[in-house]
Structure formats: C-alpha cells, structure tokens
Write an enzyme that holds these catalytic residues in place. Structure first.
Site, mmCIF file in Angstrom:
data_model
loop_
_atom_site.group_PDB
_atom_site.id
_atom_site.type_symbol
_atom_site.label_atom_id
_atom_site.label_comp_id
_atom_site.label_asym_id
_atom_site.label_seq_id
_atom_site.Cartn_x
_atom_site.Cartn_y
_atom_site.Cartn_z
ATOM 1 N N ASN A 209 0.837 -1.200 0.000
ATOM 2 C CA ASN A 209 0.000 0.000 0.000
ATOM 3 C C ASN A 209 0.873 1.252 0.000
ATOM 4 O O ASN A 209 1.848 1.335 0.762
ATOM 5 C CB ASN A 209 -0.863 -0.024 1.280
ATOM 6 C CG ASN A 209 -1.943 1.031 1.303
ATOM 7 O OD1 ASN A 209 -2.712 1.151 0.361
ATOM 8 N ND2 ASN A 209 -2.006 1.805 2.374
ATOM 9 N N HIS A 245 -5.037 9.754 -2.097
ATOM 10 C CA HIS A 245 -5.189 11.064 -1.432
ATOM 11 C C HIS A 245 -4.922 12.140 -2.485
ATOM 12 O O HIS A 245 -3.793 12.273 -2.971
ATOM 13 C CB HIS A 245 -4.180 11.213 -0.290
ATOM 14 C CG HIS A 245 -4.398 10.238 0.829
ATOM 15 N ND1 HIS A 245 -5.530 10.246 1.611
ATOM 16 C CD2 HIS A 245 -3.624 9.239 1.321
ATOM 17 C CE1 HIS A 245 -5.451 9.295 2.522
ATOM 18 N NE2 HIS A 245 -4.300 8.655 2.362
ATOM 19 N N GLU A 274 -7.474 4.525 0.473
ATOM 20 C CA GLU A 274 -7.629 5.610 1.461
ATOM 21 C C GLU A 274 -8.153 6.873 0.781
ATOM 22 O O GLU A 274 -7.742 7.993 1.118
ATOM 23 C CB GLU A 274 -6.279 5.918 2.123
ATOM 24 C CG GLU A 274 -5.633 4.736 2.795
ATOM 25 C CD GLU A 274 -4.296 5.081 3.453
ATOM 26 O OE1 GLU A 274 -3.979 6.275 3.611
ATOM 27 O OE2 GLU A 274 -3.575 4.132 3.808
ATOM 28 N N ASP A 276 -9.466 10.189 -0.523
ATOM 29 C CA ASP A 276 -10.116 11.454 -0.183
ATOM 30 C C ASP A 276 -9.641 12.488 -1.203
ATOM 31 O O ASP A 276 -8.521 12.414 -1.695
ATOM 32 C CB ASP A 276 -9.881 11.894 1.267
ATOM 33 C CG ASP A 276 -8.445 11.840 1.718
ATOM 34 O OD1 ASP A 276 -7.523 11.831 0.869
ATOM 35 O OD2 ASP A 276 -8.208 11.812 2.941
HETATM 36 O O1 G3I Z 1 -5.591 9.988 19.906
HETATM 37 C C1 G3I Z 1 -4.675 11.071 20.160
HETATM 38 C C2 G3I Z 1 -5.255 12.051 21.138
HETATM 39 O O2 G3I Z 1 -5.436 11.409 22.365
HETATM 40 C C3 G3I Z 1 -4.308 13.225 21.255
HETATM 41 O O3 G3I Z 1 -4.884 14.184 22.088
HETATM 42 C C4 G3I Z 1 -4.034 13.847 19.909
HETATM 43 C C5 G3I Z 1 -3.029 14.975 19.981
HETATM 44 O O4 G3I Z 1 -2.340 15.166 18.782
HETATM 45 O O5 G3I Z 1 -3.507 12.844 19.060
HETATM 46 C C6 G3I Z 1 -4.381 11.752 18.846
HETATM 47 O O6 G3I Z 1 -3.773 10.843 17.983
HETATM 48 C C7 G3I Z 1 -3.722 11.204 16.618
HETATM 49 C C8 G3I Z 1 -4.381 10.113 15.800
HETATM 50 O O7 G3I Z 1 -4.261 10.397 14.430
HETATM 51 C C9 G3I Z 1 -5.865 9.950 16.130
HETATM 52 O O8 G3I Z 1 -6.547 11.093 15.769
HETATM 53 C C10 G3I Z 1 -2.274 11.356 16.212
HETATM 54 O O9 G3I Z 1 -1.692 12.460 16.879
HETATM 55 C C11 G3I Z 1 -2.184 11.552 14.730
HETATM 56 O O10 G3I Z 1 -0.828 11.504 14.339
HETATM 57 C C12 G3I Z 1 -2.922 10.450 14.015
HETATM 58 O O11 G3I Z 1 -2.901 10.741 12.635
HETATM 59 C C13 G3I Z 1 -3.171 9.646 11.799
HETATM 60 C C14 G3I Z 1 -2.053 9.521 10.772
HETATM 61 O O12 G3I Z 1 -2.349 8.466 9.876
HETATM 62 C C15 G3I Z 1 -0.731 9.240 11.432
HETATM 63 O O13 G3I Z 1 0.241 8.879 10.514
HETATM 64 C C16 G3I Z 1 -4.487 9.885 11.087
HETATM 65 O O14 G3I Z 1 -5.541 9.812 12.039
HETATM 66 C C17 G3I Z 1 -4.711 8.810 10.021
HETATM 67 O O15 G3I Z 1 -5.802 9.169 9.233
HETATM 68 C C18 G3I Z 1 -3.499 8.733 9.123
HETATM 69 O O16 G3I Z 1 -3.689 7.690 8.196
HETATM 70 C C19 G3I Z 1 -2.644 7.545 7.221
HETATM 71 C C20 G3I Z 1 -2.607 6.090 6.838
HETATM 72 O O17 G3I Z 1 -2.440 5.283 7.970
HETATM 73 C C21 G3I Z 1 -1.484 5.832 5.838
HETATM 74 N N1 G3I Z 1 -1.607 6.696 4.696
HETATM 75 C C22 G3I Z 1 -1.702 8.115 4.995
HETATM 76 C C23 G3I Z 1 -2.860 8.370 5.952
HETATM 77 C C24 G3I Z 1 -3.042 9.836 6.181
HETATM 78 O O18 G3I Z 1 -1.911 10.371 6.841
#
Ligand code: G3I
Length: 478
Positions: A209, A245, A274, A276
């Site tokens: 992926n 994306h 994924e 969007d």
């Molecule tokens: O859950 C904590 C929360 O408790 C805290 O207060 C907050 C503060 O920053 O962070 C929260 O966690 C975040 C988590 O998402 C849940 O929302 C992380 O910081 C944040 O880094 C995380 O981001 C995720 C990201 O991957 C990390 O790499 C995104 O939700 C998620 O959509 C994204 O998904 C990725 C795929 O896995 C791979 N391809 C790209 C895609 C988009 O980046």
C-alpha cells in the site's frame, strides 16, 4: 470465494429487516426480486457489491458511539479499515505485549454490520511504538516478524486483505526505497514481511500500500518493478493498494486507469485504499467520478475505500475531502460516486484467489522460451545442479530461501535434499513441493520452475518453526 461469486450484500439494520420480513410473505422468486430492487443503487456498499466490488471506509473506534457516524457506517459501507487501531503502536505498545481492544471493537461492529475488514498495517516506518523506533538490525527484523505473527494470529480468518507493508518507497523521482529503520535491516525486509504474513494467515489477501502511486510516475514505476519481481520469484503478494489522497498539489491525473491496469496485468488485484479528494461541489464530484470510474473500468479493481465518513472525521478536515458533510448529509460527490458505481462494469473472477499457496502467475524467472538452437553439450540434467541456502532467523523460527542453479546443461527437473535442524517443523513452502515437514526433507520443483537453463537459477523457500542451524543442501537434476 471470488469477488464475483459473492452475492450482492444487503445491509443490516431495520430497513433490511423490513425487506426480509416483507419478502418472507412472498414466493421465493418474488422475494429475490423485491430484496434486490430494494437495495439496488441506493447505497455505496450495495451498488459496489452488485458489480462484484466493495465500498469501504476508514473507521475510528472512538466514533462508534456517535449515532450519526454509526448510522452512516452501517447503511453505506461493506468494508472497514481501522484508521489507526491496527497500526503497530496501537497493537504492540510494549514489545511482545499485544493490545487489540480498539481494533476488536471495530471488527466487532463492522462484522455485525455485515461488512468485511481490511487490516492496516503490519510493517511501516511510521506510527511505530517507541521501543521499535529505537531498534535496528536483526533485533528489529525479528521484532517485525514477531509483530506480524502476533497480530495476524489474533485476526486469523477475519481479514479480507492486509496492508502488509505501507509506504516503503521515496517520493520524487529517485524510485528508491524510503530510508527507515526497517529498510536498514536489509532490502529483503518487504519480502520477508509478505512471506511471514502468508504463513500466518494463508486466506488473507496480502497487499502493498502506498500514496502518490495512483498515476504513472517514478514512485509507481518502482512499486511496479517490485511487484513484478515478487511475482517472478514467487514472493506472495495478492494486491496493490493505491491510497488515493488527492488535492491541488496531488491532482487526479488522466492516467490512473492505465496505472491500475498495468499493475492488474501483473496478476494482482488493485484497490483504492484511502481515497479522499479535497474540494467541494461539482469539481470535487467530478474528481470522485473519475477515480471511481477508473476502478470500474479495471476488472481486477476489487474495491474502493474512502478515508473517513464525514468531512469532520477526516485527517485533513479543512479540505472537506469526503462524501458526507460534517452533519452527515450526502454531498454532490456522494451522488457522483453512487451513480458511477451503478453504471460500472462488473469484475471478472480473479485468477489467483484465494491465495492458499504461492505459485507465481507469471512464468518463472529463467525458463528457456525456445528450444536451444544448438544441442547442449550434455543431455538435460547431465550437468547436474547445485543449491545454496540463506536464512532469516528469529527466536523460534526461520525462513530459508534456497537457490537452485543448473550446471553445465539445462535441467528438466530438480530435487533438493536438506536435513532440518532438530525440532524444526515446516509451516509453509513456496515454489516447491516437499516430502516431509521435519527431519530429512526432499524438495522438488513444481510445474512452473522445473526447467532451468544451463548456469541459470530459480528459488524456492520455506518457513519453519524451531531454531535454525546450518543446513547443507544437496541437489540432483533430471
Ligand atoms: O488519539 C490522540 C489524542 O489522544 C491526542 O490528544 C491527539 C493529539 O495530537 O492525538 C491523537 O492521535 C492522533 C491520531 O491520528 C488519532 O486522531 C495522532 O496524533 C495523529 O498523528 C494520528 O494521525 C493519523 C495519521 O495516519 C498518522 O500517521 C491519522 O488519524 C490517520 O488518518 C493517518 O492515516 C494515514 C494512513 O495510515 C497511511 N496513509 C496516509 C494516511 C493519512 O496520513
């Protein structure tokens, strides 16, 4: 079961229950007609299913209690990908202590909804727990293998497809692998991950992926070359995920269908994993239409997943990139997607599905394509063959890759003898058949890799439980 043979799926919930109750009062034929027409073309999942595909979404465990979110999830989607809950930091926060609570909640809800699961992701440079970030070399390689085995064992039989390896290539024009602690364990880390995954859950489809690979460019060319190499050597891979994306810096290009098709032609399924697309109104709807149409036009494009439900659920909510607005209303993009699904072509049955063994669908690496124009100096097999073995080991298991090389004449078949270490037991073999699972074992060629031209090689491999030690293979040729 193939994608096509799976009957269109009715969604659960009160409406579906009503349909079934009403249908039950009718004759069987009429019931089928009624149930089909009641679902046809009205939800993303049902419309995709009618074309042999799925339509999925990323799911966040902490939103399952939101009734608007949960309602749309149940109504519209027949595939779920945990957005963060199956990642390495979530599932193994401390080394060898696995944690599945949030991921289990998603699996439980989606399964109850009648949806299937994509697993995301087992080996990735990002979202590693602290203990893993600090590891390197053999210890990290072994930790990766242990992680794959631990997570896949927990979900064995419950996952349609795993993103085994995520985002392993660099952006830009280099076509190189991304530098990471995993990459620094050796270039074979990706194939070790796939081989480990196949042994852990032979029924799951195994995907690579990545993002910015949706069109044809240096990065997707590099992924293409890797998949081609894996197929030619029998490394188990079933699908390639294109994250999808899109925004103004990374627009929907006109070559995405051709790109999907060239990967499909390698003998793998392709999926948007994924999706969007930032924007609004007609422009956004048009872009969604183009992406979905590209998938519908490729028979091995088995489904599309959007990366969240409402704009407010998105990892980049400011770009309003999803199909539902923040109140849960359908956007023009939703209607465009639904219409495109309803107008699309069905899939054709995949040729290598489900994957329980690892035969490459492409010819072996070195088959003689034509009979030699000059007779060989020795009759086939007279020049003998040799075999060498390389090992990837961890505590309690190992993967052996065995290279078989023809001698001074071509061979029409080969057999390699090896004595396994005491206590070792084979759990998976690819590109060979074997006479036993422990002790003294003879490995023989399978139909597609018995012929090796003089001086050329082919490879087979196996994974075993137990501790590795030096093995000395012997080779005999026909
Ligand atoms: O859950 C904590 C929360 O408790 C805290 O207060 C907050 C503060 O920053 O962070 C929260 O966690 C975040 C988590 O998402 C849940 O929302 C992380 O910081 C944040 O880094 C995380 O981001 C995720 C990201 O991957 C990390 O790499 C995104 O939700 C998620 O959509 C994204 O998904 C990725 C795929 O896995 C791979 N391809 C790209 C895609 C988009 O980046």
């Amino acid at each position: 079961m193939t994608e096509q043979s799976r009957a269109p799926r009715l969604r659960g919930g009160p409406r579906a229950a009503l349909v079934f109750a009403a249908a039950g009062l009718l004759a069987a034929g009429a019931a089928v007609t009624m149930a089909t027409s009641a679902s046809a073309g009205t939800t993303l999942g049902a419309s995709a299913a009618e074309k042999g595909r799925y339509f999925g979404t990323a799911v966040a465990a902490n939103k399952l209690s939101d009734s608007t979110y949960a309602g749309i999830l149940q109504r519209e989607f027949n595939m779920c990908t945990p957005e963060n809950e199956m990642k390495i930091d979530a599932t193994e926060p401390n080394q060898n202590q696995f944690s599945f609570g949030n991921a289990d909640a998603i699996v439980s809800r989606c399964t109850a909804n009648g949806a299937r699961m994509r697993g995301h992701t087992l080996a990735w440079h990002s979202q590693q727990p602290g203990w893993m970030q600090n590891m390197s070399g053999t210890a990290l390689r072994n930790a990766m293998i242990n992680h794959i085995n631990g997570v896949m064992a927990h979900y064995k039989g419950k996952i349609y497809a795993w993103d085994v390896v995520n985002e392993a290539f660099q952006d830009g024009g280099s076509g190189a692998r991304r530098d990471s602690n995993l990459q620094r364990t050796g270039n074979d880390w990706i194939e070790v991950a796939f081989r480990t995954a196949r042994a852990a859950d032979p029924a799951a489809k195994l995907c690579y992926n990545d993002y910015n690979t949706d069109g044809q460019n240096a990065k997707s060319n590099a992924v293409y070359a890797m998949v081609q190499d894996f197929k030619s050597r029998g490394v188990p891979i079933d699908c390639v995920g294109f994250q999808g994306h899109f925004n103004s810096n990374s627009p929907v290009t006109s070559d995405i269908q051709a790109n999907l098709q060239r990967f499909a032609n390698l003998g793998v399924d392709v999926q948007f994993t994924e999706t969007d697309i930032e924007g609004s109104g007609t422009a956004q709807a048009d872009n969604y239409q183009r992406v979905v149409q590209a998938c519908m036009n490729v028979s091995r494009c088995t489904g599309i997943t959007v990366w969240g439900i409402r704009d407010s659920d998105s990892w980049r909510s400011g770009g309003t990139p999803l199909l539902f607005d923040s109140s849960g209303n359908k956007k023009p993009a939703y209607t465009a997607v639904l219409n495109t699904l309803n107008g699309g072509s069905p899939t054709t049955p995949p040729t290598n599905n489900p994957p329980t063994t690892n035969p490459p669908t492409n010819p072996p690496t070195n088959p003689p394509t034509n009979p030699p124009t000059n007779p060989p100096t020795n009759p086939p097999g007279q020049g003998g063959c040799s075999a060498s073995v390389s090992l990837q080991t961890w505590t309690g298991g190992f993967v052996a890759t065995v290279r078989v090389t023809a001698g001074s004449s071509s061979v029409n078949g080969w057999s390699v003898g090896m004595t396994l270490p005491s206590g070792a037991r084979i759990v998976n073999v690819w590109n060979a058949s074997q006479s036993a699972t422990s002790g003294s074992v003879q490995f023989s060629n399978v139909s597609y890799n018995g012929q090796i031209a003089a001086g050329q090689s082919t490879e087979f491999g196996f994974q075993a439980d137990g501790n590795a030690s030096t093995m000395t293979p012997t080779c005999s040729a026909r």
